[in-house]
Design an enzyme around this catalytic site. Sequence first.
Site: not given
Length: 284
Positions: A28, A33-34
């Site tokens: 989370g 980046g995620h």
Amino acid sequence: MLLHEIEELRKIRREWKGLKVGLVPTMGALHQGHLSLIKKAKESCDKVVVSVFVNPIQFGPSEDYNQYPRTLDKDYELCTQAGVDIVFAPSPEVMYGKGQRLSNDNLTYVCPPFFYVNKLCGKSRTGHFDGVCTVVLKLFNIVQPDFGFFGQKDAQQAVIIKKMVRDLNVPVEIVECPIVREESGLALSSRNKYLSDEGREDALVLSKILKNIKACYRKGITDIGVLKETAYGFLTDKHDLEYLEIFDKDTLEEKEKADDNSRVFIACRVEGVRLIDNICLGGE
Ligand code: PAF
């Protein structure tokens, strides 16, 4: 769709038979980046699952498990905007069982080989990669993805997960995605949130050291000791260097001389926040 229970997820997964499924495992506090991993997954898969789980068993007793940012509402919103099909956010009880003692004398753990964990982050974070491999294998078993997407910022983690998948014949293809950086060069990380404005400036030392080592390598310096020494001009008393190493990017073996297959790994504390970064000396 936001799911918290394994059975709900399995039911939908059965309906996806024949489709290409991608899993982006996360803890989370999602950032660009995620989102780059999610974008890559969307490009190559029919369905995308993002797991959001702050995994207790990969944190040491003195680490930031309790403080780790938990922003599920915001994460879910970002995932929805990015076209994610399922956000899977189980509780520790769902993942490890109610009332279970979270230790390897009670639960089955995956222990990656000592050679891969006894260096870099594994040296100071005892048991960290056992916790990572255990939860990633569990997530693979729950979601049964065809592809798993991981960021190169955690390059040691990616090498170890690939090794686990190969050694245990896990039918998942690991896709590594490049590090996303701010314009300043700072590698994106959920832990950057802990830094003050001044700390963010001081944190630039990691990417500066890496960039400089790559520039020196490109000028023809291949002696590992000489390359590493170039870092010291950048460090001040605001930086607590944990490691600076140059290893083979695929095997994490030491090198006699730096080459295009070498990766430079750095970990440094700034304002007490442990930051990591790396760069590959070839291509990229
Ligand atoms: O890289 C991370 O965020 C975590 O280590 C992972 C892979 C999601 C496992 O908890």
